[in-house]
Structure formats: C-alpha cells, structure tokens
Design a protein around this motif. Structure first.
Motif, PDB file in Angstrom:
ATOM      1  N   PHE A 152      12.273  53.717  36.464  1.00  0.00           N
ATOM      2  CA  PHE A 152      10.817  54.257  35.954  1.00  0.00           C
ATOM      3  C   PHE A 152      11.214  55.166  34.899  1.00  0.00           C
ATOM      4  CE2 PHE A 152       9.550  53.006  40.184  1.00  0.00           C
ATOM      5  CZ  PHE A 152       8.423  52.109  39.980  1.00  0.00           C
ATOM      6  N   PRO A 162      11.416  48.962  36.193  1.00  0.00           N
ATOM      7  CA  PRO A 162      11.221  48.620  37.662  1.00  0.00           C
ATOM      8  C   PRO A 162      10.863  47.282  37.823  1.00  0.00           C
ATOM      9  CG  PRO A 162       9.308  49.506  36.597  1.00  0.00           C
ATOM     10  CD  PRO A 162       9.986  49.693  35.485  1.00  0.00           C
ATOM     11  N   PHE A 194      -2.188  52.088  49.177  1.00  0.00           N
ATOM     12  CA  PHE A 194      -3.605  52.355  48.563  1.00  0.00           C
ATOM     13  C   PHE A 194      -4.429  52.514  49.585  1.00  0.00           C
ATOM     14  CE2 PHE A 194      -1.104  49.026  45.754  1.00  0.00           C
ATOM     15  CZ  PHE A 194      -0.928  49.691  44.882  1.00  0.00           C
ATOM     16  N   TRP A 223      -7.627  52.271  49.413  1.00  0.00           N
ATOM     17  CA  TRP A 223      -8.877  51.533  49.254  1.00  0.00           C
ATOM     18  C   TRP A 223      -8.633  50.169  49.694  1.00  0.00           C
ATOM     19  CZ3 TRP A 223      -6.744  54.100  45.335  1.00  0.00           C
ATOM     20  CH2 TRP A 223      -5.830  53.417  44.265  1.00  0.00           C
ATOM     21  N   PHE A 237      -0.740  42.736  48.532  1.00  0.00           N
ATOM     22  CA  PHE A 237      -0.757  43.366  47.376  1.00  0.00           C
ATOM     23  C   PHE A 237       0.370  42.812  46.381  1.00  0.00           C
ATOM     24  CE2 PHE A 237      -0.064  46.252  43.933  1.00  0.00           C
ATOM     25  CZ  PHE A 237      -1.087  46.226  42.963  1.00  0.00           C
ATOM     26  N   ASN A 294       3.042  38.083  44.563  1.00  0.00           N
ATOM     27  CA  ASN A 294       2.490  37.637  43.262  1.00  0.00           C
ATOM     28  C   ASN A 294       2.698  36.309  43.318  1.00  0.00           C
ATOM     29  OD1 ASN A 294       1.648  40.315  42.214  1.00  0.00           O
ATOM     30  ND2 ASN A 294       3.655  40.955  41.894  1.00  0.00           N
ATOM     31  N   LYS A 347       1.153  57.958  41.360  1.00  0.00           N
ATOM     32  CA  LYS A 347       2.037  57.416  42.326  1.00  0.00           C
ATOM     33  C   LYS A 347       1.470  55.821  42.526  1.00  0.00           C
ATOM     34  CE  LYS A 347       0.034  59.177  46.490  1.00  0.00           C
ATOM     35  NZ  LYS A 347      -0.219  60.003  47.323  1.00  0.00           N
ATOM     36  N   TYR A 348       0.118  55.669  42.482  1.00  0.00           N
ATOM     37  CA  TYR A 348      -0.562  54.421  42.756  1.00  0.00           C
ATOM     38  C   TYR A 348      -0.153  53.553  41.692  1.00  0.00           C
ATOM     39  CZ  TYR A 348      -2.758  56.867  46.419  1.00  0.00           C
ATOM     40  OH  TYR A 348      -3.221  57.737  47.241  1.00  0.00           O
ATOM     41  N   GLN A 407       2.486  53.616  39.700  1.00  0.00           N
ATOM     42  CA  GLN A 407       3.879  53.404  39.593  1.00  0.00           C
ATOM     43  C   GLN A 407       4.014  52.286  40.821  1.00  0.00           C
ATOM     44  OE1 GLN A 407       6.078  56.838  38.780  1.00  0.00           O
ATOM     45  NE2 GLN A 407       7.793  56.191  40.332  1.00  0.00           N
ATOM     46  N   ALA A 408       3.644  52.372  41.816  1.00  0.00           N
ATOM     47  CA  ALA A 408       3.665  51.489  42.880  1.00  0.00           C
ATOM     48  C   ALA A 408       3.340  50.046  42.339  1.00  0.00           C
ATOM     49  CB  ALA A 408       2.919  51.830  44.114  1.00  0.00           C
ATOM     50  N   ALA A 409       1.989  50.018  41.511  1.00  0.00           N
ATOM     51  CA  ALA A 409       1.656  48.482  41.109  1.00  0.00           C
ATOM     52  C   ALA A 409       2.757  48.167  39.902  1.00  0.00           C
ATOM     53  CB  ALA A 409       0.297  49.003  40.639  1.00  0.00           C
ATOM     54  N   ASP A 410       3.371  49.118  39.286  1.00  0.00           N
ATOM     55  CA  ASP A 410       4.395  48.733  38.415  1.00  0.00           C
ATOM     56  C   ASP A 410       5.417  48.038  39.212  1.00  0.00           C
ATOM     57  OD1 ASP A 410       3.563  49.249  35.976  1.00  0.00           O
ATOM     58  OD2 ASP A 410       4.385  51.084  35.560  1.00  0.00           O
ATOM     59  N   ASN A 411       5.936  48.706  40.152  1.00  0.00           N
ATOM     60  CA  ASN A 411       7.147  48.442  41.025  1.00  0.00           C
ATOM     61  C   ASN A 411       6.962  46.997  41.466  1.00  0.00           C
ATOM     62  OD1 ASN A 411       9.028  50.260  43.371  1.00  0.00           O
ATOM     63  ND2 ASN A 411       9.507  48.498  42.444  1.00  0.00           N
ATOM     64  N   PHE A 412       5.732  46.627  41.776  1.00  0.00           N
ATOM     65  CA  PHE A 412       5.550  45.419  42.340  1.00  0.00           C
ATOM     66  C   PHE A 412       5.324  44.308  41.299  1.00  0.00           C
ATOM     67  CE2 PHE A 412       4.582  47.772  46.191  1.00  0.00           C
ATOM     68  CZ  PHE A 412       5.217  47.178  47.226  1.00  0.00           C
ATOM     69  N   GLY A 413       5.360  44.812  40.069  1.00  0.00           N
ATOM     70  CA  GLY A 413       5.165  43.540  39.036  1.00  0.00           C
ATOM     71  C   GLY A 413       3.856  42.983  38.747  1.00  0.00           C
ATOM     72  N   VAL A 414       2.598  43.554  39.244  1.00  0.00           N
ATOM     73  CA  VAL A 414       1.478  42.589  39.139  1.00  0.00           C
ATOM     74  C   VAL A 414       1.105  42.581  37.881  1.00  0.00           C
ATOM     75  CG1 VAL A 414       0.917  43.767  41.423  1.00  0.00           C
ATOM     76  CG2 VAL A 414       0.322  44.853  39.358  1.00  0.00           C
ATOM     77  N   LYS A 442      -4.504  42.318  37.996  1.00  0.00           N
ATOM     78  CA  LYS A 442      -4.354  42.566  39.324  1.00  0.00           C
ATOM     79  C   LYS A 442      -4.589  44.183  39.402  1.00  0.00           C
ATOM     80  CE  LYS A 442      -2.495  41.123  43.561  1.00  0.00           C
ATOM     81  NZ  LYS A 442      -1.223  40.562  44.202  1.00  0.00           N
ATOM     82  N   GLN A 475      -7.379  45.765  41.342  1.00  0.00           N
ATOM     83  CA  GLN A 475      -6.973  46.050  42.603  1.00  0.00           C
ATOM     84  C   GLN A 475      -6.704  47.789  42.581  1.00  0.00           C
ATOM     85  OE1 GLN A 475      -5.051  43.823  45.496  1.00  0.00           O
ATOM     86  NE2 GLN A 475      -5.891  41.880  45.127  1.00  0.00           N
ATOM     87  N   VAL A 476      -6.462  48.091  41.681  1.00  0.00           N
ATOM     88  CA  VAL A 476      -5.784  49.754  41.781  1.00  0.00           C
ATOM     89  C   VAL A 476      -6.825  50.783  40.593  1.00  0.00           C
ATOM     90  CG1 VAL A 476      -4.005  50.993  41.176  1.00  0.00           C
ATOM     91  CG2 VAL A 476      -3.640  48.872  41.731  1.00  0.00           C
ATOM     92  N   ALA A 505      -9.771  52.732  42.559  1.00  0.00           N
ATOM     93  CA  ALA A 505      -9.571  54.339  42.657  1.00  0.00           C
ATOM     94  C   ALA A 505     -10.563  55.002  41.803  1.00  0.00           C
ATOM     95  CB  ALA A 505      -8.107  54.357  41.885  1.00  0.00           C
TER      96      ALA A 505
END
Lengths: 245, 252
Positions: free
Chosen positions: A57, A75, A89, A91, A100, A103, B147-148, B150-157, B161, B165-166, B170
């Motif tokens: 990161f 990442p 999340f 929501w 989520f 993928n 942080k949300y 960053q988490a989405a980045d981490n999962f490589g979406v 998406k 979804q984020v 939000a």
C-alpha cells in the motif's frame, strides 16, 4: 526451499513541518512458506508503516519486498491485510462481505461464503449486518472474509488489540485452530508480547523510531501453547528485556 | 400509546397558538385579519370548489419535476467531483459561486428564458436543489473512511464493483440527507416562484387572494396548507433514512 517473503533494506521517512522524519531504517528479514512471524515493537515505532509497505500500500524510499521471487508493486488478493480498526463493510451483510472478495469464477459463491462463515463459528449470522454483531464477532467476519479468497499470505496489524482480554484470547485460540486446518504464511504486527509468543513461530523485535530489527527469537513450543510454562515465561522476560523492561 | 405521548406536546402547543391568535383577533376587533374559524371555512370553501387539490397538485408537480431533475444530475456530478480530484478543483469554485445566489434572484432570467409556464418554476426548483445535492454528495465521497477503499483495493475488485459496492453505499446516507435539505429548499422556492409568474399553485393562491379583494382568510389558509405539506414532504424523506440500505449509518 526459497523464502516466501524477502524484505530487503526497507527505508522510509515522511516529510513533516520540522523536516524529514525517519520512520524505518534499513529493515531486512525473510519469512518462509507457511511460517508465522510476529513483529513486536513499542507503540508509534512505525510498525503499521512497515506492514503497509510489505503489503504494497505504501512505497518505500529504498529497498524492496519480494514475494515468490518477484518484487511487489502494489496490493494483491493473494496477500490480505487484517487491520486493527477492521474494514468489514457496514452496509453489506456478513455473507455479502465474504462474497465481496470472490472475484474470479466460482461455481457457488454463496455456498463458499457460508462455509467460511461457519468455519469462524458464525453460522446463523449470514444475513446479519455488522452493526448487529459484537467486536469479537466482527473480527471473525474479517478473518473469514480474508480466508475465503484463499490468500497465500495473511498480514495482521494489531488485529486483536481492540478486543477485551478474554475475547482476544479466544480469538488467538480460534486463529491457531483455523491455521492448523488451512495453512497460510502469516506476518503479525503487535505490541502484545503474549500474543506473539502464543501465535508465532518466530518473533522479531523492533527498536524505537526509526524502526530497525533489534533482535530475533525462535518460538519452538508445540501448539497448543501454555504461556505460563517456565520456557514461555523465560522467553517473555528475554523479549521484554529488549524493550529495557 | 407511546406515539400519542410523543405527538401530544406539539398538538397542545399548536392549540395554544391558535387560541392566542383567536383571542388577539377578537380583542383587537380586526376587520381584515381572519380568525382561525374563518381560515378553516376558507379551506372548506376551497375543498368544495375543488381548487385546493389543483393548487397543491400544481405545486407538488413543479417541486417533484425540479427536484428529481436535480437529483438525477446532482448525484452523479457529486460522485464524480468527489472521486476525481481534477473534476473537483475545476467545478467546485463554480458551484460555490452559483450556490449562494438565491433562486429568487433567477426569477427574471427564468421568465425571460422559459416564460410563465411550468418550466420557469421547475427551473428555479432545479437550481435550488441541485447545489446542495452536489455539495453533500461530493463531501460524502471525500469522507469515506480510507480503510474501506484500501480493503477493496486489497481484494483487487474491478472499478465497477468498487463503485457499486463500496463508494455508493458508503455515500448513500449523505445523499439522502442532501435530498432532504434540497426538498425543503425546493418547497420554499416553488411557493415564492408561483407568487410571481403563474396561474396555479399555492403561491399563486396566496397572491391572487390578496389582490382579488383582500381575502386574508384565503391567504392564511394557503400558508397553513404550505406548512402542512412541507411537514408531510419532510416525513417522507425521513422515512428514506430508515431504509435497511442506510440503517448501518444510524445504528449505535
């Protein structure tokens, strides 16, 4: 066997109003495949920055992080971070949170998600929202969401320090149980020496800022571990001595 | 029972106010200012003639059209400005300059451009609603916890998406707050706009009643109806805040 993670000469400083602040100076270490390494250091010594660099990161000023022989440049879902504040999340339902990260092509994402929900002991809460869960349950969701994508490496940044002592202990035992079923390479950043001795195969001790590796300890005790055994206590004393305590 | 207890104090307050009003009119022997009874009679008259619903309907139509247009344009624009730094630095100064200009000040231009039909008030409503929507939405994107993302980045979406979804979920609570504020302003403005330009609507009712023979009973009746309709609109928007989709924001 080559090491899974090779960290070479990582250095990082931030510019502040009072000039550059040297946070990390020339850190080197390796983590073997399937190994659990804990990095212990005093508060504010740059542990989180170090983890953010290793996870991709944040870019270091100098040095590199090599995973499986390739230098990382960001990442990846193969290396999931679990952080202190938690990033489930709010929501999305528990099940949606787990789905989520899925993928690629999966025959039945929902069934896969639900299997991991029950693996962390949350069966029956699939449709629940995070605000309906306790802090410990949220950590389980976060852990399950990380594990369901089958990451090769799990990076944990003080994952349990927001929990009360009893819940934190339960989660450690839970984490060990899960890791015995599903092997992952783990790097844990913590200030809790007990937690490190309980979980890790090897402990690296960081110095105060700028962070550098000051000492390394093997933890040769078999699981489940007894933190009150004379050997564990002796190890804890040795580690605390590194902090001048 | 609990609901009654909640509403009771405000009902008592309203009754007290009506009583004071009535007493003052009787005491001062005013010939022009109506008593509450005269206002209620005037409303009953409007209902009997069937014009009350026409006026309310006309005002609501204009508010609805202008407001929905503002949401349809303001929300995507706000999301874009919140997400893309260049879009924000380019458009935000413009938004901040246009925002403090009261929609009332636009009335002459609106008449010039759109005449005195329905389009003028719809345009004014749009102007009054679109800026709070843009500002609130862009601000919502800016305040998403890192942080949300960053988490989405981490999962490589994928980007799609990440947005669906984020980012959007939000920001949704903020968007709804923005919509509530906008609708309030829109209702305020439609009445003012109708006072000047048109042949129907609650604003027209008020001005026409005064001009056509000092019917102050109808003027006050119009004001009361505007207030009550505004209250109803706000409670509809409050209902949106209780949707399950945004419930997380208000829990705890």
């Amino acid at each position: 066997m080559p090491a899974k993670i090779v960290v070479t000469d990582i250095t990082k400083s931030f510019s502040t109003a009072k000039g550059p602040l040297n946070v990390i100076s020339a850190i080197n270490f390796t983590v073997d495949d399937g190994e659990f390494v804990a990095i212990v250091g005093p508060s504010g010594c740059g542990k989180t920055t170090l983890l953010n660099i290793i996870a991709g990161f944040v870019r270091p000023d100098r040095g590199q992080v090599v995973v499986d022989g390739t230098a990382i440049c960001g990442p990846s879902p193969k290396r999931i971070v679990i952080s202190q504040q938690g990033s489930v999340f709010p929501w999305l339902t528990v099940r949606q949170n787990l789905m989520f990260g899925l993928n690629g092509h999966h025959p039945d994402k929902m069934a896969l998600a639900d299997r991991y929900v029950s693996m962390v002991g949350l069966k029956g809460f699939e449709k629940g929202y995070p605000h309906e869960l306790s802090g410990g349950m949220l950590k389980r969701v976060e852990l399950a969401r990380a594990l369901v994508v089958k990451p090769e490496i799990l990076y944990m940044d003080e994952p349990l320090s927001a929990l009360d002592a009893l819940t934190s202990l339960q989660m450690r035992i839970e984490l060990r149980r899960i890791l015995s079923e599903d092997r992952h390479t783990c790097v844990l950043i913590t200030h809790d020496v007990d937690e490190a001795i309980h979980l890790a195969d090897r402990i690296l001790v960081l110095s105060a800022r700028p962070a550098a590796i000051q000492a390394a300890f093997e933890v040769p005790f078999p699981h489940p571990r007894n933190l009150l055994s004379p050997e564990a206590v002796a190890l804890k004393v040795a580690i605390l001595r590194e902090f001048g305590l | 029972m609990g609901k009654v207890r909640q509403v009771l104090p405000s009902l008592v307050m309203a009754a007290l106010l009506v009583a004071v009003w009535w007493a003052l009119v009787v005491e001062t022997r005013s010939v022009i200012f109506p008593t509450p009874a005269q206002v209620v009679m005037a409303m009953a008259d409007l209902v009997r003639q069937g014009t009350l619903w026409d006026h309310i309907g006309a005002s609501l139509f204009r508010v609805g059209a202008g407001f929905l247009l503002a949401v349809a344009i303001g929300v995507p624009l706000g999301l874009w400005m919140g997400w893309v730094k260049g879009a924000f630095t380019t458009l935000n100064p413009l938004v901040q300059i246009l925002r403090p200009i009261s929609p009332i000040a636009w009335i002459p231009l609106a008449i010039l451009w759109f005449g005195v039909g329905d389009l003028s008030p719809i345009f004014l409503i749009f102007l009054s609603s679109v800026f709070p929507t843009i500002v609130q939405t862009a601000d919502g994107v800016h305040t998403i916890d890192r942080k949300y993302i960053q988490a989405a980045d981490n999962f490589g979406v994928t980007r799609a998406k990440l947005f669906l979804q984020v980012v959007i979920p939000a920001v949704l609570p903020q968007i709804i707050v923005g919509m509530r504020v906008s609708l309030g302003v829109a209702w305020l403005v439609v009445v003012a706009a109708e006072m000047i330009a048109l042949r129907s609507g609650l604003g027209y009712l008020i001005i026409d009643s005064r001009n056509a023979g000092n019917r102050y009973d109808l003027v006050v009746a119009g004001m009361v109806i505007i207030g009550i309709t505004g209250l109803l609109l706000d409670s509809v928007m409050r209902r949106l805040e209780r949707l399950k989709l945004v419930g997380w924001r208000y829990a705890r």
